[in-house]
Design a protein around this motif. Structure first.
Motif, PDB file in Angstrom:
ATOM      1  N   ASP A 223      13.704  60.433  44.938  1.00  0.00           N
ATOM      2  CA  ASP A 223      14.496  60.655  46.145  1.00  0.00           C
ATOM      3  C   ASP A 223      14.005  59.699  47.229  1.00  0.00           C
ATOM      4  OD1 ASP A 223      15.933  62.823  45.003  1.00  0.00           O
ATOM      5  OD2 ASP A 223      14.203  64.134  45.391  1.00  0.00           O
ATOM      6  N   GLY A 224      14.755  59.612  48.294  1.00  0.00           N
ATOM      7  CA  GLY A 224      14.325  58.792  49.418  1.00  0.00           C
ATOM      8  C   GLY A 224      14.734  57.337  49.288  1.00  0.00           C
ATOM      9  N   LYS A 225      14.081  56.482  50.084  1.00  0.00           N
ATOM     10  CA  LYS A 225      14.454  55.076  50.176  1.00  0.00           C
ATOM     11  C   LYS A 225      14.050  54.311  48.923  1.00  0.00           C
ATOM     12  CE  LYS A 225      14.075  54.844  55.240  1.00  0.00           C
ATOM     13  NZ  LYS A 225      13.405  54.171  56.386  1.00  0.00           N
ATOM     14  N   VAL A 226      14.861  53.319  48.593  1.00  0.00           N
ATOM     15  CA  VAL A 226      14.576  52.394  47.498  1.00  0.00           C
ATOM     16  C   VAL A 226      14.759  50.977  48.030  1.00  0.00           C
ATOM     17  CG1 VAL A 226      15.283  51.581  45.213  1.00  0.00           C
ATOM     18  CG2 VAL A 226      15.299  54.034  45.729  1.00  0.00           C
ATOM     19  N   ALA A 242      10.526  49.369  45.069  1.00  0.00           N
ATOM     20  CA  ALA A 242       9.675  50.395  45.677  1.00  0.00           C
ATOM     21  C   ALA A 242      10.495  51.652  45.917  1.00  0.00           C
ATOM     22  CB  ALA A 242       9.085  49.892  46.992  1.00  0.00           C
ATOM     23  N   ASP A 243       9.875  52.801  45.663  1.00  0.00           N
ATOM     24  CA  ASP A 243      10.549  54.077  45.912  1.00  0.00           C
ATOM     25  C   ASP A 243       9.548  55.052  46.523  1.00  0.00           C
ATOM     26  OD1 ASP A 243       9.170  55.622  43.769  1.00  0.00           O
ATOM     27  OD2 ASP A 243      10.298  54.319  42.425  1.00  0.00           O
ATOM     28  N   ALA A 244      10.006  56.260  46.805  1.00  0.00           N
ATOM     29  CA  ALA A 244       9.188  57.233  47.540  1.00  0.00           C
ATOM     30  C   ALA A 244       8.408  58.173  46.635  1.00  0.00           C
ATOM     31  CB  ALA A 244      10.080  58.049  48.475  1.00  0.00           C
ATOM     32  N   SER A 245       8.404  57.946  45.330  1.00  0.00           N
ATOM     33  CA  SER A 245       7.684  58.829  44.411  1.00  0.00           C
ATOM     34  C   SER A 245       6.387  58.168  43.960  1.00  0.00           C
ATOM     35  CB  SER A 245       8.540  59.147  43.180  1.00  0.00           C
ATOM     36  OG  SER A 245       7.768  59.803  42.193  1.00  0.00           O
ATOM     37  N   GLY A 282       3.152  56.155  50.663  1.00  0.00           N
ATOM     38  CA  GLY A 282       4.226  57.120  50.484  1.00  0.00           C
ATOM     39  C   GLY A 282       4.968  57.008  49.173  1.00  0.00           C
ATOM     40  N   GLY A 283       4.524  56.171  48.245  1.00  0.00           N
ATOM     41  CA  GLY A 283       5.251  56.055  46.984  1.00  0.00           C
ATOM     42  C   GLY A 283       4.611  55.035  46.068  1.00  0.00           C
TER      43      GLY A 283
END
Length: 295
Positions: A223-226, A242-245, A282-283
């Motif tokens: 989820d979140g920004k990619v 880059a992702d939020a996980s 954050g990821g």
């Protein structure tokens, strides 16, 4: 205690946090250790491409810069309290601008403070010794700076010379919106960028496949920004998503013919010279490198 703090600082840095967050995390860790001891710290995050740096001080001496013309400067860096004193302390970041040939020197008060003189006089002497040194060989510079050190306190010295980069990377980034056509937009952005960089067409199709798999994985499993980043330097193209996980993608050990998923990372591995993951603040970032010719 210092060994624990060095390990903690390194761990927070590897996670991809900015300097102020790294130092803040270390401060909270030390205040929770139930010890009466505290530590000072100076932290410099150097961007070798841009010739810039961010500096954070926690009760420590500021960096000393030796410029290419031989002049020296005690950097004006805002500071916070030593680590372990105030739980919710602020540690502001201060910028440093570097020209090729700039020498950065970090030290401890054991090298500059004596019973006969205060620490400001010691810093002035340290800056003068750095100014008259020959920056071509950092080992000799260190010998000169440490030669007259009085060993009544621990002494640490760190030197780094910024020489600039002969070849600057080409970079482009794309924020991937969570839309039905997101992967197609990412592919189109990639194709347009590679064409402007002169990447041969026989390489582009493989890169587009990697982009499709990495962006799809990020959209489906997080989820979140990619964000998609492309970098080209010295005949190597780096694709990074880059992702939020923080969870690292798992490469399946075996996939049956009836399986409907799980082949993405295997395809990325097959098409890449090398690939991997990096923690970021954050990821995480999943990256792939591909050799390109003719660019």
């Amino acid at each position: 205690l210092m060994g624990q703090m060095r390990t903690a600082l390194r761990a927070y840095a590897v996670e991809g946090h900015p300097p102020d967050v790294v130092v803040s995390h270390a401060n909270r860790l030390l205040t929770g250790m139930e010890t009466d001891l505290f530590a000072t710290c100076v932290y410099v995050d150097l961007d070798m491409e841009e010739g810039s740096a961010w500096c954070v001080r926690a009760g420590h001496l500021p960096p000393v810069l030796r410029h290419p013309d031989g002049s020296t400067e005690i950097a004006e860096v805002e500071g916070g309290p030593p680590l372990g004193v105030v739980t919710q302390a602020d540690f502001p970041m201060s910028p440093l601008r570097l020209r090729p040939g700039t020498l950065i020197a970090l030290t401890t008060d054991g090298l500059v403070e004596t019973p006969e003189s205060d620490i400001d006089e010691g810093m002035d002497r340290f800056a003068h010794a750095l100014a008259v040194s020959a920056p071509g060989h950092l080992g000799l510079v260190a010998d000169a700076l440490l030669g007259n050190a009085r060993r009544n306190d621990d002494v640490a010295l760190l030197l780094v010379r910024y020489d600039g980069m002969a070849l600057r990377p080409l970079r482009e980034s794309w924020s991937v919106w969570r839309l039905p056509e997101a992967v197609r937009h990412a592919r189109r952005f990639t194709r347009r960028t590679l064409r402007s960089w002169g990447v041969p067409d026989d390489t582009v199709d493989g890169v587009l496949l990697i982009v499709s798999e990495l962006v799809t994985n990020a959209l489906v499993h997080t989820d979140g920004k990619v964000r998609l980043d492309l970098t080209l330097i010295s005949g190597r193209l780096r694709v990074a998503v880059a992702d939020a996980s923080p969870r690292t993608p798992v490469k399946p050990t075996s996939i049956g013919w009836e399986a409907t998923g799980g082949r993405g990372i295997l395809l990325v591995e097959a098409m890449s010279a090398t690939w991997g993951t990096l923690p970021v603040s954050g990821g995480k970032q999943v990256w792939s490198e591909i050799p390109v010719g003719g660019a």
